[in-house]
Design an enzyme around this catalytic site. Structure first.
Site, short mmCIF file in Angstrom:
data_model
loop_
_atom_site.label_atom_id
_atom_site.label_comp_id
_atom_site.label_asym_id
_atom_site.label_seq_id
_atom_site.Cartn_x
_atom_site.Cartn_y
_atom_site.Cartn_z
N GLY A 268 0.81 -1.21 0.00
CA GLY A 268 0.00 0.00 0.00
C GLY A 268 0.84 1.27 0.00
O GLY A 268 0.70 2.12 -0.86
N ALA A 269 1.74 1.37 0.98
CA ALA A 269 2.54 2.59 1.11
C ALA A 269 3.66 2.35 2.11
O ALA A 269 3.68 1.33 2.78
CB ALA A 269 1.67 3.75 1.58
N GLU A 305 0.47 5.99 7.51
CA GLU A 305 1.88 6.29 7.27
C GLU A 305 2.31 7.50 8.09
O GLU A 305 3.42 7.54 8.61
CB GLU A 305 2.15 6.52 5.78
N HIS A 308 2.97 6.53 11.67
CA HIS A 308 4.24 5.81 11.84
C HIS A 308 5.37 6.75 12.25
O HIS A 308 6.38 6.30 12.79
CB HIS A 308 4.64 5.13 10.52
N GLU A 327 3.37 -2.02 13.58
CA GLU A 327 2.22 -2.14 12.69
C GLU A 327 0.91 -2.30 13.48
O GLU A 327 -0.10 -1.67 13.16
CB GLU A 327 2.41 -3.30 11.71
N1 ARG Z 1 5.53 -0.41 6.63
C1 ARG Z 1 4.64 -0.40 5.52
C2 ARG Z 1 3.27 -0.07 6.10
O1 ARG Z 1 2.68 -0.78 6.82
C3 ARG Z 1 4.58 -1.67 4.75
C4 ARG Z 1 5.81 -2.04 4.04
C5 ARG Z 1 5.77 -3.44 3.63
N2 ARG Z 1 6.68 -3.75 2.62
C6 ARG Z 1 7.06 -4.99 2.31
N3 ARG Z 1 7.90 -5.15 1.35
N4 ARG Z 1 6.65 -6.04 2.94
O2 ARG Z 1 2.76 0.96 6.00
ZN ZN Z 2 2.44 0.25 8.65
#
Ligand code: ARG
Ligand code: ZN
Length: 869
Positions: A268-269, A305, A308, A327
């Site tokens: 997603g992002a 985001e 975070h 998360e």
């Molecule tokens: N930290 C990101 C989010 O939850 C997700 C990134 C995941 N990327 C991956 N290659 N698994 O917003």
């Molecule tokens: Zn995240």
């Protein structure tokens, strides 16, 4: 070779939490110089490091062509270090090290969309979480190494935009049509939060002044034609910034915040410090081109985001086993934010629906794992519903138990203790405990064991004593890898209602406080317990697990009449909805009568449509075939479920009768002032339209066609399109052609065009063949793949017949090209073992045949787990 400084990678490639060791070297600063050329990219880096513990100096690196390496001013020769496919190791390094390396990488041919990659002709971006940075330069690429980054980016002037994290310090020309920028990020960060962007993009600008008076420049970068679709995201960003100040006391800490949209993105992002990179599907929002659901998702991902920045960036994870620390907490925060944007009940309904449709099945099958796993082969495989959604539920339970004030005291303590650190789930729970004064340590059990607990409840009314007793029992299915499963703390939010009047009884006067019932929440933390309410003058109707206060499977023998009662009288919107779902599941799977549901709906709807049209629309949610299938653990026959569900929809349509047409005609989204309300009205209209079509009312097709033609709103257009296409209306061909013509230049809208066709209940292998050989189908763009594969999976009958080969072929192809996405798509088949024969054996044989053909850790680990049942 001694590789102990990183969690030990054993011969079988499994990494274990118990093997965690501190890094031997810390990095004080890194200077990066990234020079992009058409056919390669040069990366120079200077790391200033100092020893923390004994051991070798270990730098992780993958697919890097090492040109030179200089340690404390001395060029190293190949005998001074060992280098394999994963790392560069220098034995007996001095305690202070300045290390200069030069490597060549190839973003222009990077199809895995990890590290630095060319997303399109006009754009290079990075994705470094979790382990992508090692594909850019040699580095101790692990989240417990925090450093100050200075980045120089250089490229041809055909890419006017050159971005990296932090503040812009310098920009200039280097001759030969090239230019550069230099960025400095003052906050220490782990390498997974590094980002840079090289491209030809337009920008939408705004500003926000924080509670501390900091003036923050806000920028959203996208293709020129998409800039008008960035306003909703910009508003959501400002709203998020304010929300985090108000609810968590967390202001933003840099002078700029940039978001870059790309259509080539695996997830997603990504929350890179001050420079988020987003899938276009999570940033572009516009009534005309994207659906209401997509608009809601954009707002929640923007918030996610942004949040975070404190939960993930300022305080990060010690190692990747702690992924749910950032998360789970950040999802809980974005869910709470979204509850303020729309009907809070519906937000909760949608979040629980996702949990039940994805996390519950995951947790009951071969891919089940604790929210904090204790081992993995490929960490990318653990960005799961369990880590994200169940992780969020654990935080929600603690917050429910503490209440607003104490939860805030707990989070304040967490930020006070750990700002600037890389920490664990234990640190989080300890800070919440210390800040709130309430011992939450037994919630760690939730993080450490897999499986969805079963909560059995029984109610007993004693007319003579005027008491109502509730007894609870919890249990977990045995798990071979986790033999010592323990009871977990389960907050049970509950209410009692007077059956005659529909009034809620006051637990204050009726409850026995010694049982721990406080504010309507009972904390059930043993294997069994009973609570008793006194002064209950007539047999009450009980409502359990209000707002879904714990992620458990509740078994309580409500009568159908009690469920109908709750649909009408429960004031908690979530439990109102839950009552419809329980009743519908019984009608579907156990052959109960549909009449009682329809009666309850008809009684409830008129008032509710006025008050909360979105919630009203959700009361018509009929469990999907996929969800129903996931509740079946053996002898699953998708065709039988399809038949039963179809029969139910037909019965509902028939028994609702003229109500559908009248409701459709009476509703007008234009009359609503708020987005949430208008969205509800549009949802209801689409449901009514669908029901009319089910009634065999051919005027429904005319109405749908009219709705399709006369709207500028994507949810209305898409709703009508689905009714026409999925019912094979005479107008279907024309509207599909029209939709294509209107939106062929709009990738996100075109994704919907692919999805609607792939999701046709009568789609065949040929349908999929036609779609995947269409000129606009593109295996390099995950969104497009997901449009078709996801659409196909809307009909399990198709998934489990010709779909099997589709997913297996994709996994095989993506194993090399993009293993992150390949592994995910293969998971669609993870419940193969529940199928009835002969399908079960057929799918198993197909999966086994795939095994020797895949190489990536991602796909192999998933496949091995899937076959381990
Ligand atoms: N930290 C990101 C989010 O939850 C997700 C990134 C995941 N990327 C991956 N290659 N698994 O917003
Ligand atoms: Zn995240």
């Amino acid at each position: 070779m001694n590789i102990a400084a990183n969690p030990v990678v054993e011969a079988d490639q499994t990494v274990y939490l118990k093997d965690y060791q501190k890094p031997s070297f810390l990095v004080d600063s890194i200077n990066l110089d990234i020079q992009v050329y058409d056919d390669h990219t040069k990366v120079n880096s200077v790391l200033v490091m100092k020893r923390q513990t004994a051991g070798d100096l270990i730098l992780l690196g993958r697919d890097l062509e090492l040109k030179s390496i200089i340690l404390n001013g001395k060029p190293l020769s190949e005998t001074d270090y060992t280098l394999d496919a994963e790392q560069l190791v220098i034995a007996q390094a001095p305690d202070q090290v300045t290390l200069e390396t030069q490597v060549i990488i190839h973003p222009e041919s990077n199809t895995q969309l990890e590290g630095l990659y060319q997303a399109s002709g006009d754009l290079f971006v990075t994705q470094n979480e979790p382990e992508g940075f090692r594909k850019i330069t040699f580095y101790p690429d692990r989240p417990d190494v925090l450093s100050v980054f200075t980045t120089r980016v250089e490229a041809d002037k055909k890419f006017p935009v050159l971005l990296a994290n932090g503040n812009l310090m310098e920009a200039g020309e280097t001759g030969e049509g090239r230019h550069y920028t230099i960025w400095q990020d003052p906050t220490k960060k782990p390498s997974y939060l590094f980002a840079c962007v090289i491209g030809d993009l337009a920008v939408l600008k705004d500003a926000y002044v924080t509670s501390e008076g900091r003036n923050v420049a806000l920028e959203i970068y996208a293709e020129e034609k998409d800039i008008p679709k960035c306003h909703i995201a910009m508003e959501a960003l400002k709203h998020s910034m304010q929300w985090d100040e108000e609810h968590y006391g967390r202001p933003y800490d840099l002078d700029n915040y940039m978001i870059v949209a790309t259509s080539a993105f695996n997830m997603g992002a990504m929350e890179n410090k001050g420079l988020n990179i987003f899938n276009t599907s999570c940033v572009l929002a516009d009534e005309e081109y994207t659906s209401d659901a997509a608009i809601m998702r954009v707002q929640s991902v923007i918030a996610h985001e942004y949040f975070h920045n404190w939960t993930g960036n300022r305080i990060t994870c010690r190692d990747w086993f702690q992924l749910c620390l950032k998360e789970g907490l950040t999802v809980f925060r974005d869910q709470s934010f979204s509850e303020d944007l729309q009907s809070a009940a519906v937000q909760r309904i949608d979040d629980v629906a996702v949990l039940k449709a994805h996390q519950f099945p995951e947790d009951s099958g071969p891919l089940s794992h604790p929210p904090r796993p204790d081992h993995f082969v490929e960490i990318n495989n653990f960005y799961t519903a369990t880590v994200y959604e169940k992780g969020a539920e654990i935080n929600r339970m603690m917050s429910t138990l503490l209440g607003k004030v104490k939860f805030r005291q707990g989070t304040d303590e967490y930020f006070r203790r750990h700002d600037g650190q890389a920490v664990t789930v234990e640190d989080w729970v300890a800070a919440l405990t210390a800040g709130s004064g309430v011992d939450l340590s037994n919630f760690l059990t939730w993080y450490n064991q897999p499986g969805t607990p079963k909560l059995e409840a029984k109610g007993e009314y004693d007319a003579a004593k005027q008491t109502y007793r509730l007894s609870f029992k919890q249990s977990l299915k045995a798990h071979p890898k986790y033999p010592n499963l323990k009871a977990v703390p389960i907050p049970v939010a509950l209410a009692l209602f007077d059956a005659a009047s529909g009034e809620q009884l006051s637990l204050q006067s009726a409850a026995l406080f010694e049982n721990g019932v406080k504010d309507g929440v009972y904390l059930f933390d043993q294997e069994q317990a009973t609570i008793e309410f006194s002064g209950v003058t007539a047999k009450p109707v009980v409502s359990l697990l209000r707002n879904f206060s714990a992620p458990v499977n509740l078994e309580f023998n409500y009568s159908d009449e009690e469920l109908a009662f709750l649909i009408q009288y429960e004031t908690n919107g979530f439990n109102q909805w839950q009552a419809t779902q329980t009743l519908l599941e019984r009608i579907l799977l156990e052959g109960h009568e549909a009449g009682i549901y329809i009666e309850a709906i008809k009684n409830t709807l008129p008032d509710l449509v006025e008050k909360d049209p979105l919630l009203a629309s959700r009361l018509f949610d009929i469990p999907t075939e996929g969800y129903l299938g996931s509740r079946i653990d053996s002898e699953y026959q998708p065709a039988v479920i399809q038949e039963q569900r179809n029969a139910l929809v037909n019965t509902l349509a028939r028994e609702l009768g003229a109500f559908c047409k009248e409701t459709y005609a009476a509703l007008d989204p234009e009359l609503q002032h708020e987005f949430s309300q208008a969205m509800g009205v549009r949802a209801l209209k689409n449901i009514m339209l669908n029901m009319m079509a089910r009634q065999g009312d051919t005027s429904a097709f005319d109405l749908a066609h009219e709705q399709y033609q006369n709207t500028g709103n994507m949810s209305e257009r898409l709703g009508a399109l689905k009714v026409l296409v999925w019912n094979d209306a005479p107008q279907a061909k024309d509207v599909l052609a029209d939709f294509y013509d209107r939106f062929k230049e709009e990738a996100l809208s075109l994704d919907q065009w692919f999805m609607v066709q792939a999701a046709h209940p009568k789609a065949t292998a040929e349908t999929i063949q036609v779609l995947t050989s269409h000129a606009d189908y593109d295996l390099k763009v995950p969104n497009r793949i997901r449009a078709v594969s996801g659409g196909l999976n809307a009909n399990p009958v198709n998934t489990w017949s010709f779909g099997v080969q589709h997913y297996i072929d994709l996994a095989k192809y993506l194993d090399e090209k993009n293993p992150i996405v390949g592994s995910r798509l293969l998971q669609v088949l993870s419940r193969w073992y529940t199928l009835a024969e002969p399908q079960r054996s057929e799918v198993k044989a197909a999966l086994e045949a795939l095994k020797p053909q895949v190489k990536s850790k991602n796909v192999s680990e998933t496949l091995n787990s899937m076959l381990s049942v």
